[in-house]
Design an enzyme around this catalytic site. Structure first.
Site, mmCIF file in Angstrom:
data_model
loop_
_atom_site.group_PDB
_atom_site.id
_atom_site.type_symbol
_atom_site.label_atom_id
_atom_site.label_comp_id
_atom_site.label_asym_id
_atom_site.label_seq_id
_atom_site.Cartn_x
_atom_site.Cartn_y
_atom_site.Cartn_z
ATOM 1 N N SER A 1 2.383 6.821 0.619
ATOM 2 C CA SER A 1 1.478 5.953 1.380
ATOM 3 C C SER A 1 0.110 6.043 0.737
ATOM 4 O O SER A 1 -0.462 7.121 0.634
ATOM 5 C CB SER A 1 1.400 6.394 2.845
ATOM 6 O OG SER A 1 0.379 5.675 3.509
ATOM 7 N N ARG A 2 -0.409 4.893 0.283
ATOM 8 C CA ARG A 2 -1.703 4.913 -0.413
ATOM 9 C C ARG A 2 -2.869 4.989 0.564
ATOM 10 O O ARG A 2 -4.009 5.108 0.150
ATOM 11 C CB ARG A 2 -1.821 3.676 -1.315
ATOM 12 C CG ARG A 2 -0.772 3.675 -2.421
ATOM 13 C CD ARG A 2 -0.962 2.580 -3.441
ATOM 14 N NE ARG A 2 0.143 2.611 -4.401
ATOM 15 C CZ ARG A 2 1.197 1.819 -4.354
ATOM 16 N NH1 ARG A 2 1.294 0.921 -3.404
ATOM 17 N NH2 ARG A 2 2.156 1.918 -5.253
ATOM 18 N N VAL A 3 -2.584 4.890 1.861
ATOM 19 C CA VAL A 3 -3.628 5.087 2.870
ATOM 20 C C VAL A 3 -3.703 6.573 3.207
ATOM 21 O O VAL A 3 -4.769 7.140 3.387
ATOM 22 C CB VAL A 3 -3.328 4.244 4.128
ATOM 23 C CG1 VAL A 3 -4.294 4.594 5.248
ATOM 24 C CG2 VAL A 3 -3.420 2.766 3.799
ATOM 25 N N ASP B 1 0.825 -1.215 0.000
ATOM 26 C CA ASP B 1 0.000 0.000 0.000
ATOM 27 C C ASP B 1 0.856 1.259 0.000
ATOM 28 O O ASP B 1 0.421 2.314 0.468
ATOM 29 C CB ASP B 1 -0.908 0.015 1.237
ATOM 30 C CG ASP B 1 -1.737 -1.249 1.348
ATOM 31 O OD1 ASP B 1 -2.333 -1.636 0.342
ATOM 32 O OD2 ASP B 1 -1.763 -1.855 2.429
#
Length: 511
Positions: free
Chosen positions: A371-373, A346
């Site tokens: 960070s894909r969050v 992620d």
């Protein structure tokens, strides 16, 4: 015997195998046809399953164990879990009916074990009450919940720019000796210092045992071993143990995830894991592909990392967070294994060799780290200072490179370069010194509001240290509020800026 043709096996041997039926319904018994380099080829055992454990007669009293990886019509290939001493062609083999399992539970906390759960620390046997499957299905979509709780690393550059949440998979990637393991260790230490209750599971894959021993001693000194499990393998161990290590560690972490607790997995590193799998696959005569890796090397890591998740409230809301480590060659993130793992995770924290040797540590690349969050796993207090940080640093890196060739710069460019240099100094952090949320917010608020603009770079570290001590002493309620995640009010920001200005004044300005 090595060149024994299976099709031409004698009728007597076939009759012998056919007559060795088991009474427990698990089918047949087979015969070892050849053994080499930790791989056993067995004739028979038509009802064997993938990853099933088999037992092989040896010269001694204790049978050797192996697990099945290749399944053909009349023959199977299995990988020995121990050294092949005592295993001979012609030895009888029987199914156990069991998949590989490892001891799990709170009894392992504070211990150093091998991938089969056997103690390596000399502290006696581990009396675990439960076992977990080494290979297990990952939770489905309906069993998961979106990642929303922060997992603080204590590293200011990560918590502000590439935040990690509980249940996330964030890759740490970079060349050899650029501080990848240091980030993982600081994250483990921060879980203890901030009293988060997160259980750490550190998996050393093919690491020198001296390095693992030094790590364990450091964790003991920091009091972190009280909530840590270390799964260790060395380069001298069979490839099978290196292959199993991350799966075994994940099974240990899943116990806490499934019991409404939180665990952090660190795989150090998956590059060596892929090499061990390639070695086993080539010995098993599987077709080689790109860089001699087998075609299913992507599945090797995807089925491992998919097990990290934030579970739904119905399942107890536990979490398993993964920090896999990948080593690159000369910063090449486009190589086979790095691109595979990047596409599974992620986000990634990319460490640049050039920054590391310039003394900027942790050497995190602002442009390549993501960070894909994102802000979903960030406290409001941290989010209040993180907004423009990445943009300012990225602009600084571009302008600093451009300014090397420009003799005359306008005032705005000079100011941006100065501010970027200040932020770079602020983000430098020593190892084993994770920072609390309040400390990070205070530092960045002071820098962002320009309180430290006139300071010489050599004074910044001391000034920041004095500022933190001053705010903690004078405004404890402010520190408590920021640590709780509350967004700072205008009044609180003003207090921070006043304290920072006073500290900066005491140090004087640069000439």
């Amino acid at each position: 015997m090595n060149d024994l043709n299976i099709k031409g096996i004698t009728r007597e041997l076939e009759d012998a195998i056919g007559g060795l039926k088991r009474t427990d319904g698990l089918a047949e018994t087979g015969v070892v046809t050849r053994v080499s380099d930790g791989v056993v080829w067995v004739y028979g055992l038509r009802q064997a399953g993938f990853s099933e454990v088999i037992e092989i007669e040896t010269d001694g009293d204790v049978p050797a164990r192996a697990f099945v990886l290749n399944l053909f019509e009349d023959e199977l290939g299995a990988v020995l879990l121990d050294k092949e001493t005592g295993v001979r062609a012609g030895a009888k083999v029987k199914l156990t009916g069991e998949s590989l399992q490892v001891p799990v539970g709170p009894e392992l906390i504070g211990r150093v074990v091998d991938p089969l759960g056997r103690p390596l620390d000399g502290l006696g046997p581990i009396k675990a009450k439960t076992t977990g499957l080494i290979e297990r299905m990952a939770p489905g979509v309906m069993e998961r919940k979106s990642v929303h709780e922060p997992l603080a690393t204590g590293i200011i550059a990560i918590d502000t720019m590439v935040p990690i949440g509980r249940g996330q998979r964030e890759l740490i990637i970079g060349d050899r000796q650029t501080g990848k393991t240091a980030i993982a260790i600081d994250t483990m230490i921060n879980q203890k210092r901030q009293n988060t209750g997160v259980i750490n599971v550190y998996v050393a894959i093919g690491q020198k045992l001296s390095k693992v021993a030094a790590l364990v001693e450091r964790l003991k000194a920091e009091g972190v071993m009280e909530q840590t499990i270390v799964v260790a393998t060395s380069p001298a161990d069979p490839a099978a143990l290196l292959y199993l290590a991350p799966y075994a560690g994940t099974a240990m972490g899943e116990y806490f995830r499934d019991n409404s607790q939180h665990a952090l997995m660190i795989y150090d590193d998956l590059s060596k894991h892929a090499v061990a799998y390639r070695q086993m696959s080539l010995l098993l005569r599987r077709p080689s592909g790109r860089e001699a890796y087998p075609g299913d090397v992507f599945y090797l890591h995807s089925r491992l990392l998919e097990r990290s998740a934030k579970l739904s409230d119905k399942l107890g809301a536990g979490s398993l967070t993964a920090l896999p480590i990948i080593e690159t060659q000369a910063g090449d993130v486009s190589a086979f294994i790095p691109t595979n793992v990047i596409s599974i995770t992620d986000g990634q924290i990319f460490l640049e060799t050039n920054l590391f040797y310039q003394g900027i540590r942790p050497a995190i690349s602002v442009g390549l780290s993501v960070s894909r969050v994102g802000g979903a796993a960030q406290l409001k207090s941290t989010k209040s200072v993180a907004g423009s940080l990445r943009i300012e640093l990225a602009q600084f890196r571009e302008l600093a490179a451009f300014s090397q060739f420009a003799s005359d710069l306008d005032d705005d460019t000079k100011q941006r370069i100065a501010r970027g240099g200040l932020l770079t100094e602020i983000l430098k952090q020593k190892q084993y010194a994770p920072l609390s949320v309040a400390e990070q917010v205070i530092m960045l608020q002071a820098a962002g509001k320009g309180a430290f603009d006139g300071l010489a770079s050599t004074h910044i570290e001391a000034a920041v240290r004095e500022l933190l001590a001053k705010v903690v002493k004078s405004h404890p309620e402010l520190v408590e509020s920021l640590n709780a995640g509350t967004k700072p009010s205008d009044d609180q920001i003003e207090k921070i800026v006043q304290a920072a200005s006073a500290v900066a004044k005491s140090f004087g300005t640069k000439e």
